[in-house]
Each structure stands twice: as C-alpha cells, then as structure tokens.
Design an enzyme around this catalytic site. Sequence first.
Site, PDB file in Angstrom:
ATOM      1  CD  GLU A  13      -2.925  -0.258  -0.257  1.00 21.87           C
ATOM      2  OE1 GLU A  13      -3.068   0.955  -0.476  1.00 21.87           O
ATOM      3  OE2 GLU A  13      -3.306  -1.147  -1.058  1.00 21.87           O
ATOM      4  CB  SER A  98      18.980  -6.715  -9.368  1.00 24.42           C
ATOM      5  OG  SER A  98      18.732  -5.835  -8.306  1.00 24.42           O
ATOM      6  CG  HIS A 238       7.567  -9.827 -10.925  1.00 21.91           C
ATOM      7  ND1 HIS A 238       8.296 -10.911 -10.512  1.00 21.91           N
ATOM      8  CD2 HIS A 238       8.469  -8.848 -11.192  1.00 21.91           C
ATOM      9  CE1 HIS A 238       9.594 -10.601 -10.533  1.00 21.91           C
ATOM     10  NE2 HIS A 238       9.714  -9.358 -10.944  1.00 21.91           N
ATOM     11  CB  SER A 239       7.723  -6.081  -8.608  1.00 19.55           C
ATOM     12  OG  SER A 239       7.602  -5.371  -9.828  1.00 19.55           O
TER      13      SER A 239
HETATM   14  C1  LIG Z   1      19.646 -11.798 -15.519  1.00 20.79           C
HETATM   15  C2  LIG Z   1      18.293 -11.255 -15.336  1.00 20.79           C
HETATM   16  N1  LIG Z   1      17.382 -11.357 -16.327  1.00 20.79           N
HETATM   17  C3  LIG Z   1      16.141 -10.849 -16.168  1.00 20.79           C
HETATM   18  C4  LIG Z   1      15.795 -10.229 -15.007  1.00 20.79           C
HETATM   19  C5  LIG Z   1      14.409  -9.613 -14.874  1.00 20.79           C
HETATM   20  N2  LIG Z   1      13.605 -10.374 -13.921  1.00 20.79           N
HETATM   21  C6  LIG Z   1      13.515 -10.017 -12.621  1.00 20.79           C
HETATM   22  S1  LIG Z   1      12.609 -11.082 -11.726  1.00 20.79           S
HETATM   23  C7  LIG Z   1      12.262 -12.035 -13.068  1.00 20.79           C
HETATM   24  C8  LIG Z   1      11.405 -13.259 -12.927  1.00 20.79           C
HETATM   25  C9  LIG Z   1      12.001 -14.310 -12.059  1.00 20.79           C
HETATM   26  O1  LIG Z   1      11.076 -15.332 -11.828  1.00 20.79           O
HETATM   27  P1  LIG Z   1      11.296 -16.469 -10.761  1.00 20.79           P
HETATM   28  O2  LIG Z   1      12.744 -16.867 -10.720  1.00 20.79           O
HETATM   29  O3  LIG Z   1      10.329 -17.560 -11.021  1.00 20.79           O
HETATM   30  O4  LIG Z   1      11.004 -15.793  -9.345  1.00 20.79           O
HETATM   31  P2  LIG Z   1       9.610 -15.204  -8.811  1.00 20.79           P
HETATM   32  O5  LIG Z   1       9.550 -13.763  -9.227  1.00 20.79           O
HETATM   33  O6  LIG Z   1       8.527 -16.014  -9.374  1.00 20.79           O
HETATM   34  O7  LIG Z   1       9.678 -15.288  -7.313  1.00 20.79           O
HETATM   35  C10 LIG Z   1      12.867 -11.500 -14.206  1.00 20.79           C
HETATM   36  C11 LIG Z   1      12.754 -12.061 -15.558  1.00 20.79           C
HETATM   37  C12 LIG Z   1      16.778 -10.133 -14.000  1.00 20.79           C
HETATM   38  N3  LIG Z   1      16.533  -9.551 -12.814  1.00 20.79           N
HETATM   39  N4  LIG Z   1      17.999 -10.655 -14.183  1.00 20.79           N
END
Ligand SMILES: Cc1ncc(C[n+]2csc(CCOP(=O)(O)OP(=O)(O)O)c2C)c(N)n1
Lengths: 350, 369
Positions: A13, A98, A238-239
């Site tokens: 929030e 990240s 996701h975020s």
């Molecule tokens: C090397 C890299 N590629 C792409 C991203 C962008 N990104 C951030 S989170 C995410 C999804 C990750 O999914 P998952 O591992 O299943 O974790 P969840 O969010 O489901 O907890 C992506 C593609 C990143 N942070 N780092």
Amino acid sequence: MMTLNAMDQVLYEAQRQGRISFYMTSFGEEGIVGSAAAMDPNDPMFGQYRESGALLFRGFNLDQVMNQCFSNDLDKGKGRQMPVHYGSKQHRFHTISSPLATQLPQAAGAAYALKRSSITTTPNSNGKEDGQCVICYFGEGAASEGDFHSALNMAATLECPIIFFCRNNGYAISTPSVEQYKGDGVASRGIGYGIDTIRVDGNDVWAVYAATLKAREIVVTQNKPILIESMSYRVGHHSTSDDSSAYRPKKEVEDWNLHDNPLTRMRKWLTNQGWWNDEVQEITKKQIRADVLKAFGDAEARKKPSIPSMFEDVYDCLPQSLVEQKNEIMELVRKYPDYYRVHDFAKEQQ
Amino acid sequence: MAFRISSSFGLSRSAASRLGMRMTFPRLSMAARYNSTTTETITVREALNSAIDEEMEADPKVWLLGEEVAQYNGAYKVTKGLLDKYGPDRIVDTPITEMGFAGIAVGAALSGTKPICEFMTFNFAMQAIDQIINSGGKTYYMSGGQVPCPVVFRGPNGAAAGVAAQHSQDYASWYGQIPGLKVVSIFDAEDAKGLLKAAIRDPNPVIVLENELMYGTSFPLTEAMKSKDFVLPIGKAKIAREGKDITIVAHSRPVQFSLDAAEKLAKEGISAEVINLRSIRPLDIDTIIKSVKKTNHLVTVEQGFPVCGMGSEISAQIMESEAFDYLDAPVCRIAGADVPMPYARNLEDLSLPTEETIYKQVKRVLNVQ
Ligand SMILES: Cc1ncc(C[n+]2csc(CCOP(=O)(O)OP(=O)(O)O)c2C)c(N)n1
Ligand SMILES: [Mg+2]
C-alpha cells in the site's frame, strides 16, 4: 507468517501511495517460513528477493525491514539498494543481487568455503559442531539461467554442504512455468546432476519444515548438496511495477488464494488442534498490524543516511581526490545548511 | 564528472522504479515539446516497432526472440502486436536464460537467418556477453570471412530511474571496443527507425542501444521516415544543431540535454554545435574533426562512466588528428559520476549529466561568465 503477510500489505500500500519506490510481496508463499525454521540460525542464507519470510524468521525485525525500505540512516545498506534488497551480516543473510541466479554459484562457493574451514568454523547456535549448511533460495524462472546449472554441477562435484531451495510459484513475471521448461519441473534436474532431490508442497508449512530438516541432516552428515522444489503459487503481482491481470485470469488467483493458501491451511490446522480460534486470530492480527504500522511510522520519520556516507565503500580508504571532494561538499553544506536541507540527513551513520 | 547540486534534494520519490524491469514513468517527459497540432508525431517506441515490423514484412528471414517479447508484447511494449501479425514461429518468448537465447540468436544468424535478440535491459546482457563478443563479434573473422553473423542485439541501455547500481549502466564504450561489432545508440524517433532498420539489414552483428526513458517521447514524423526504405547509415553522426563557437558531442538521451543547453546558450550569444553521435562503432570522427576545426572547442557528453568512456576515446582521436591544432581549449568530458549508481534519487540525479552541467561546462571551456 502473519507478520510477513501484514508487512507485505502495509508496504505494498505504501508503494501505491508513493511513500516507498518499489516493493515485492510474498503473498501465497508464506510457507517459506518452514524452511527457515528448519535451518540453524547460523547457517548462511542466500536469497533471490521473495524470501522476506525466511529473513524475518531469522530475527531480522520489522524495524530493520522498514529501515531498508525507507533507505533511512539506520539501514545497514546505507540506502544504496532498492527496497526489498535486504542483507544482514548479523543474520548471515547475503545481500540480494538483482541479476537473476547469480546467488546460486556464489552459494555453492560459500558452502565450499564452509567445508574448507569446517574444523575452525563457528559452531551452531546450539553449540554443536555438526557443521553448517548453506541454504540458497531461487525461483523456477531463475533456474533457467546458466548459473543454476553451473551451481548444481559444481556443488555436486565439490560435495558442498548446501540446500538449493527452489520456490516454484508458477510464474516468472508474466511467463508461466509451462513455458519456462518442458521437463518435470526443476526437481528432475537435480537427479541429472546426481543430487538427491525432494519436491514438497510449499503451501504446507510443516511439509516444508520436515523436508528441509531432513535435507539439512543429510547435507551435514553426508557432505553433499540437496535440491528441494517447493510448489506454491504467486498470489501477488510480480512486483509493484507489474499488473498480473494482463496475463492471468483473476479467477485463477482467487482459486489459489481460497483453496490452497499456506496461511489458511496453517490456521485450519491450528484450529483443529484446538490451539486457535477466530477470536485469537483477530486479536493477533490487530496486534501484528499495529506492530507493523509502528515500525513503518518510526522508519518513515527517520533521517536519511548521513551526507559523508555517500563517499564510503567504493574504496576502503578514500583516495585524495575524493577526500578533496568530500571536504568541499562538507564546507558547502556547513555554509548553506538550509539549501542542502541538512536537517533531513543524519549527522552520523548509525 | 557530473556533480551538480540539485534543487530536488530530499523530494519524495515517485513510484518510478521497478525490478521486473518495466513500465516506468519518465521523469522528464519531453512529449509536450513536439506535440504541435500541425506536425504528425511518433514516439521512439512506435518507431522501433515499425522498424521491426517493416523489416519482418520485407524479409522472411528476420525473426525476434527474448524474454516476454511475444505474449506480453515486451517488457516495454516495443514488440506490441507483432505476435498477432507474425505468429509464435517468428516472435519467440524464451525462458530466462540470457546466455542461452543470445547463443541461439548467434547460432541462428550463423545459419542464415536474421534474428533480432531483445534484452529486457542491457544490464542483463552481461550474462550473455561472451556470446555477443566472443562468438557474435568474432566468428566472421575466425572463419576466414566464410560465415557472417547478421544478428541484432537490442534493448534499453543506460540509466533508467531509481533502479540503483545493478540496473543503470551504459554499455556504449564496452561494446564499442570490439572489432567485429557495430554499435549504434539511439536518441530520437528518426534514429530509432533509421538505425534499427539499418541494423537489421546489416550483414554484421549490430548492437542497438536504446533508452528506456525515451521510449514514450514523441518526435516529428517526417515524410522521409514514412518510407519503408528509410535507413540511416551506420557510422555517420548527425549534426543536430549547427553552431560556430563550440562543439558538443553526445549520444542517446544526453543529446536532448545538449540541445536544451545549446538553446539556453544561444540566448546569451553562444552558438553551440550539437552532434548526435548515432554510431558508436564505427565512430564518425570525421564529422567531429570538421566541426572542431570550425568551432575550436569540444565538449563530450555521455551517461556512462568517465574512465575509458566515449569521451576519452573521442578526446584521444581528436588529439591524434589535425583538429588538435585547432583547439583553443582542452577537450572537456562530461560523463556519469565515477561511482556505482546511487539509489537515492537526489544522488542519482547528481550522478548524471544534465542540461545545467553542459551549460556550465560550455561556459567554463569558453571562459565566459
Ligand atoms: C539476468 C536477469 N534477467 C532478467 C531479469 C528480470 N527479472 C527479474 S525477476 C524475473 C522473474 C524471475 O522469476 P522467478 O525466478 O520464477 O522468481 P519469482 O519472481 O517467481 O519469485 C525477471 C525475468 C533479472 N533480474 N535478471
Ligand atoms: Mg517464479
């Protein structure tokens, strides 16, 4: 689990209101707490970003969470990271990075280091010297990165004391797991690397706890890695930068939340045991929310990290050029305190 | 170094950051500036989209892959509508494996197709850098010229907003170092359309550096840009504004800051020439030399780190050229600050060059008050 949920609600929030810049919730994945409970408090922990529950369980408290999210003077990271990118040496929780999956080979490396120093290592919190074990969390999406595969193979061949804990929550941002891989989840890959593997119902906290406990026992007694795939569902977006209604039906989310949610299941179990009821639920919920809001308010009211702290930590000792810059800035700040809003910043880093 | 004291000190942050790398609100919306009712406009995002669309239509060998590019239309919606038009065989969603899909793009390019490989951001392309440099950039040479690698690597580059140290880097000089790669950096819609189309048609591996904060910005849509054969030459800079007192060389978003600074300087009687570099490699040093011979002063502007940056390279080449004899003052490099990108918004602002930094440095170089 309830604290995690309440904290997520408040911070989510808060982001919507523009009071913090970014946030990621663990809605639906509160079961992760079970894995932290099975570890020794001194075991090194590597996270991806959706493991606040494990960190809270470690004793990283609400104030510390809020201080990080507000980047205030009490944030141990000195305000250098986006919210949710926690790190705490005290809790042996490595700072979140990240770029996905980078924590996996690093965790295997940390486990190898533990093994190398196993004789001199700090004993467990209970004083027993049965060795330590690294736990490394990651998502099923991150498991597509090459680093995942390198990490598993290296940990297996180097016989590293580590638990690879995959949070399979069905999605990687908008990519559903059916498009992330064609094999049998992430678990099947462990077998290929010669790693004993277990798949567990991630929404059943006790199952997560039991599996992790057993895994840890195998790791420390037999000096080899274990892979756990914990099946759950990402109820939240996701975020705060994501709107998941663009790629999944609302009904799907509602169904999971209604029929298979770790919090609800835990609550039902406790109620069946006769240890919980609606009244206790309400009182506890209220108390937790009050605690969360208190920590939130305290952190928001605090000052920003001290001005000189911005010169720190690229170099251990400041090179002359930075010493000069720093002196110049501090002189300007002394001269024009109002312009630089000096009162917004802490005098000293805590 | 850009180290400017900003009045935005302490202002509360907008909800402008994200980790999943998508949809952010540009802090400086420049859209309004060009939105006159008489001229047609196009955003950088639309220009990129139409460049891909037109080239895919013209050449069946062209296809596109990357994370969330199909179903989700791309993390920044650059590939919007392309899945519907070209289907899942040509617009391909990949698992999260940068090294993997960059390698697939290289392999497919070595095998006669023309892949466009989208990175969510170039920050994540670091995981794939071996494929880009060691294979993409070198196979033509190593095969004795037998096997070309016509691949395009594209995506947002450089600082976005509020995403801290790991998400905010400018890779122009990284890739610009590599013999075997071509590298372009896009500023406006014209660059977007012309350079991306040129990159797709080019038989070499081309890195196309875009800027997230420019995607939503509108620019005039000229008649020339409407042509399906509108391509800009890779290796040619553009004089974005003519002037006679000083040359400002920039690429990507800082071109706008340079133009704004030039406008402000003009009011004080200083005539600045602004060069939009467009191409990082090959570097159009001739255009810069010619300009410096006219203006006798040079300032370079970039968002990347100062050490081994584009400014360093341009300064060195100018030193080695006949233009050196025409310089009335040392070359001045304006770059991002030499620190990991701070997360604090005020410090982030101070770490990057702005119109104000350029304005001040130009006056310093010209020694005017
Ligand atoms: C090397 C890299 N590629 C792409 C991203 C962008 N990104 C951030 S989170 C995410 C999804 C990750 O999914 P998952 O591992 O299943 O974790 P969840 O969010 O489901 O907890 C992506 C593609 C990143 N942070 N780092
Ligand atoms: Mg996931």
